[in-house]
Design an enzyme around this catalytic site. Sequence first.
Site, mmCIF file in Angstrom:
data_model
loop_
_atom_site.group_PDB
_atom_site.id
_atom_site.type_symbol
_atom_site.label_atom_id
_atom_site.label_comp_id
_atom_site.label_asym_id
_atom_site.label_seq_id
_atom_site.Cartn_x
_atom_site.Cartn_y
_atom_site.Cartn_z
ATOM 1 N N SER A 171 0.848 -1.186 0.000
ATOM 2 C CA SER A 171 0.000 0.000 0.000
ATOM 3 C C SER A 171 0.883 1.235 0.000
ATOM 4 O O SER A 171 1.975 1.227 0.580
ATOM 5 C CB SER A 171 -0.890 0.023 1.246
ATOM 6 O OG SER A 171 -1.558 1.274 1.385
ATOM 7 N N TYR B 298 -2.384 -0.776 9.875
ATOM 8 C CA TYR B 298 -2.365 -1.157 8.464
ATOM 9 C C TYR B 298 -1.086 -0.670 7.789
ATOM 10 O O TYR B 298 -0.383 -1.436 7.110
ATOM 11 C CB TYR B 298 -3.595 -0.563 7.775
ATOM 12 C CG TYR B 298 -3.707 -0.875 6.302
ATOM 13 C CD1 TYR B 298 -4.123 -2.125 5.871
ATOM 14 C CD2 TYR B 298 -3.418 0.098 5.349
ATOM 15 C CE1 TYR B 298 -4.241 -2.400 4.509
ATOM 16 C CE2 TYR B 298 -3.536 -0.176 3.998
ATOM 17 C CZ TYR B 298 -3.949 -1.429 3.581
ATOM 18 O OH TYR B 298 -4.057 -1.701 2.244
#
Length: 261
Positions: free
Chosen positions: A141, A154
Amino acid sequence: MTTGLDGRLALVTGAGRGIGAAVVTALVEQGARVVATDRTAEGVEALAGEYGDGRVTARTLDVTDADAVEALVDETEHALGPLDIAVNVAGVLRASAVVDLTGEDWAATFAVNSTGVFHVSRAAARRMTGRGHGSIVTVASNAAGVPRAGLAAYAASKAAAVMFTKCLGLEVAGRGVRCNTVSPGSTLTDMQRALWTAGEEDASARRVIAGDLASYRTGIPLGRIADPADIADAVVFLASDRARHITMHDLYVDGGATLRA
């Protein structure tokens, strides 16, 4: 140069929907055979059913279970042949401010996003290095490289996955195995929509594109949110012979959202 993917065997995790399903489709379109895995069977079985000619094999897999990963890779190679490509897509997101984040949320996030990548990549690399070729691609990401409020677990787990993949790539480069990451920005998946206001999908999408100065989040210079196929195309490129001299690379596919900070 062709992609060189025709007839090759790939394992894709998190393939039941979203980016994972798009990766399976893109690989099959290039002639690859794919073992599509997910924690639940419904999505991958539906995906396999779309082809019906054996190009996609559906299997359930919990990437947090090291023994299950090893067993599935053994089964795959025994039944279908040597594994050429492994793609780590399985991931979870538990959004929370750090002061409200539970230990269970932190551990569960790392178990899938980091440890799961370790389990699958290790199992693939053990076999690929002995044969002198192979490609491992991890979907991370852009949050791994830019701080994001409410996404600490995350972002940290994805940053760990990126650095792990680079370190693995360094170790196995001399034995013909390439390891790369693709780092998406906002992408039209269920994970993205879970962050949006219910019933306001269009407005939520516009806010993502515009950015939010109050939360220190830039917008998307290209003016659109990615489709899963955009990410899948990048994965397929890195897995293919067209990227034969690329390893330990982190490819951002985020429409310029991070300004490549």
